[in-house]
Design an enzyme around this catalytic site. Structure first.
Site, PDB file in Angstrom:
ATOM      1  N   LYS A   1      -9.329  13.316   4.745  1.00  0.00           N
ATOM      2  CA  LYS A   1      -8.794  12.838   6.076  1.00  0.00           C
ATOM      3  C   LYS A   1      -8.326  14.470   6.330  1.00  0.00           C
ATOM      4  CE  LYS A   1      -4.803   9.536   6.940  1.00  0.00           C
ATOM      5  NZ  LYS A   1      -3.794   8.940   6.775  1.00  0.00           N
TER       6      LYS A   1
ATOM      7  N   SER B   1      -3.504   3.887   8.887  1.00  0.00           N
ATOM      8  CA  SER B   1      -4.389   4.998   9.453  1.00  0.00           C
ATOM      9  C   SER B   1      -5.740   6.295   8.943  1.00  0.00           C
ATOM     10  CB  SER B   1      -3.424   6.016   9.900  1.00  0.00           C
ATOM     11  OG  SER B   1      -2.937   7.229   8.379  1.00  0.00           O
TER      12      SER B   1
ATOM     13  N   SER C   1      -1.502   3.091   4.165  1.00  0.00           N
ATOM     14  CA  SER C   1      -3.048   3.775   5.437  1.00  0.00           C
ATOM     15  C   SER C   1      -3.923   3.745   4.080  1.00  0.00           C
ATOM     16  CB  SER C   1      -2.594   5.091   5.942  1.00  0.00           C
ATOM     17  OG  SER C   1      -1.245   5.673   7.287  1.00  0.00           O
TER      18      SER C   1
HETATM   19  N1  GLN Z   1       0.522   1.352   9.535  1.00  0.00           N
HETATM   20  C1  GLN Z   1       1.863   2.052   8.798  1.00  0.00           C
HETATM   21  C2  GLN Z   1       2.277   3.061   9.844  1.00  0.00           C
HETATM   22  O1  GLN Z   1       1.722   2.710  10.806  1.00  0.00           O
HETATM   23  C3  GLN Z   1       0.984   3.013   7.449  1.00  0.00           C
HETATM   24  C4  GLN Z   1       0.757   4.713   8.136  1.00  0.00           C
HETATM   25  C5  GLN Z   1       0.815   5.587   6.669  1.00  0.00           C
HETATM   26  O2  GLN Z   1       0.455   5.027   6.039  1.00  0.00           O
HETATM   27  N2  GLN Z   1       0.347   6.731   7.082  1.00  0.00           N
HETATM   28  O3  GLN Z   1       2.977   3.590   9.971  1.00  0.00           O
END
Ligand code: GLN
Length: 463
Positions: free
Chosen positions: A54, A129, A153
């Site tokens: 990532k 994400s 994420s």
């Molecule tokens: N979807 C969640 C957010 O928008 C989690 C994001 C993540 O785990 N980095 O914060």
């Protein structure tokens, strides 16, 4: 196949599929082939395993953009600990993957470089994400990849893409070199085609790191060995109240069927209660935004990446850089976080959220007196259409309803494929474990996927 020819094939597939999937932000052909040649005749633990990473995990000499315009030209000058450990074990980074900007999002649509696409249906999101890392595995390009987890994420995109995704216990994997979003929630997580691939990578990167004071000095078990343990004798907790409103019918059906499947493998099931889980989203979006507003203060045009031009003075340069460099979701979170930390509102929001966070954790501690793992859906729905939720931040935040509480509590959790919806889209179940019990989760995941394989493949898949 030799290490060099395998890496060549991985790179070819990545390049061939990327115009359709947009899962890689950079493909590192030269450095990957060089490394493959270097280790071609050495005996290493991971034996030249190709890995996608990532783009918020620092990789020396490679662009590390965090999916943001503000870092579009930033090249990391050191390796994250997870990367140096993988390198030492003979894994090879083949590319950096697409992501929601600064890991804020559940669909990959907040990426400054356009969303990655779900290989099961190119009109749908891969989740986020860490969507790019999930797609790199789901599309058959790599066997394993790294993502990051603040509130789901890794697990949510794993679920939407039909693969395995693990968020370890907070402190299990060093965060050194992971660009911070919300430091008390952040973890590096792992995607794999199956639990075995995840176990291979976790065994190499887990464990105390002097460069991260929050990494824990807890012994790292032999995860590969743990995979074969018997499910017979294990107890799975089922929080029935979480299977109610807001959950897609297909998802409910398949996840409840997986409870029965575990019973057929010899597991016992018990009902457990997580009464504070319903406050998870509210608590998460206070704590995560508060910490993000502080962590993202460092991107000011002076130290890293992009700097706006034509600003008359220093202050204007800060404003202009952040105005032009950050996207809408990141700005929204910085504003929310600054608000909940402001002196007039700190007690009403931030401090109260911290108290409820302690209660969320207590729920888990009580539940684990009765069971080895808790089973829930990973995501309330299958992969949604691109654009469907992007104008409605609240609808997007609700995608995380099942995942955020494990981050709040710090416990490990894994998403494992458990079936397909009527339209043929993958559904994931989540198994949440007690602190440091990644071995239990991987064991349950491995036994489940061996007995009940998904038996289908995405429409876009590297041969
Ligand atoms: N979807 C969640 C957010 O928008 C989690 C994001 C993540 O785990 N980095 O914060």
């Amino acid at each position: 196949m030799t290490i060099v020819s395998n890496i060549e094939k991985v790179l070819d597939n990545a390049e061939k599929l990327n115009p359709r999937l947009n899962s890689f932000l950079s493909i590192e052909r030269a450095s990957a082939l060089l490394r493959a040649a270097e280790i071609a005749n050495t005996e290493t633990e991971l034996n030249g395993l190709a890995i996608a990473v990532k783009d918020n995990i620092c990789t020396k000499g490679m662009r590390t953009s965090c999916g943001s315009h503000i870092l579009h030209n930033y090249e990391a000058h050191y390796d994250a600990t997870a990367i140096s450990r993988l390198d030492a074990a003979g894994a090879i980074v083949v590319g950096k993957t697409n992501m929601d900007e600064f890991a804020m999002g559940s669909s990959n649509e907040t990426s400054a470089f356009g969303p990655a696409k779900n290989p099961w249906d190119l009109d749908r999101v891969p989740g986020g994400s860490s969507g790019g890392s999930a797609v790199a595995v789901a599309s058959g390009v790599v066997r394993a990849s790294l993502g990051s987890e603040t509130g789901g994420s890794v697990r949510q995109p794993a679920s939407l893409c039909g693969i395995v995704g693990l968020k370890p216990t907070y402190g299990r994997i060093s965060r050194y070199g992971l660009v911070a979003f919300a430091s008390s929630l952040d973890n590096i997580g792992i995607f794999g085609r199956n639990s075995t691939d995840v176990a291979d990578v976790l065994g190499v990167i887990a464990g105390r790191d002097p460069l991260d004071s929050t990494s824990a000095d807890v012994p790292v078990p032999d995860y590969k060995f743990a995979l074969d343990g018997d499910v017979d004798g294990k107890t799975i907790g089922v929080p029935r109240e979480l299977f109610g409103e807001g959950l897609d019918e297909d998802v409910r059906e398949k996840v409840l069927a997986s409870v029965e499947n575990f019973r057929s493998l010899g597991a016992r099931t018990v009902d457990v209660e997580l009464p504070y889980a319903k406050y998870g989203i509210a608590v998460y979006y206070i704590i995560a935004t508060a910490e993000a507003s502080s962590n993202l203060a460092r991107f000011d045009g002076v130290r890293y990446g992009f700097r706006a031009e034509d600003a008359p003075g220093l202050k204007e340069m800060y404003f202009k850089t952040r105005e032009e460099g950050f996207g809408a979701e990141v700005k929204r979170r910085i504003m929310l976080g600054t608000y909940v930390l402001s002196s007039g509102y700190y007690d009403a929001y931030y401090s109260k959220a911290q108290k409820v966070r302690a209660l969320v954790k207590r729920d888990y501690q009580r539940a684990f007196e009765k069971c080895d793992a808790i089973l829930t859906p990973t995501s309330p729905s299958v992969a949604f259409k691109i654009g469907e939720r992007s104008d409605d931040p609240l609808a997007m935040y609700l995608s995380d309803i099942y995942t955020v509480s494990a981050n709040l509590a710090g416990v490990p959790a894994i998403s494992v494929p458990c079936g397909l919806s009527r339209e043929g889209l993958p559904i994931g179940m989540q198994l949440i474990g007690d602190f440091w019990s990644e071995d239990v989760l991987l064991n349950l995941g491995h036994q489940y996927e061996s007995a009940f394989p998904l038996g289908a493949q995405p429409i876009v898949f590297a041969g």
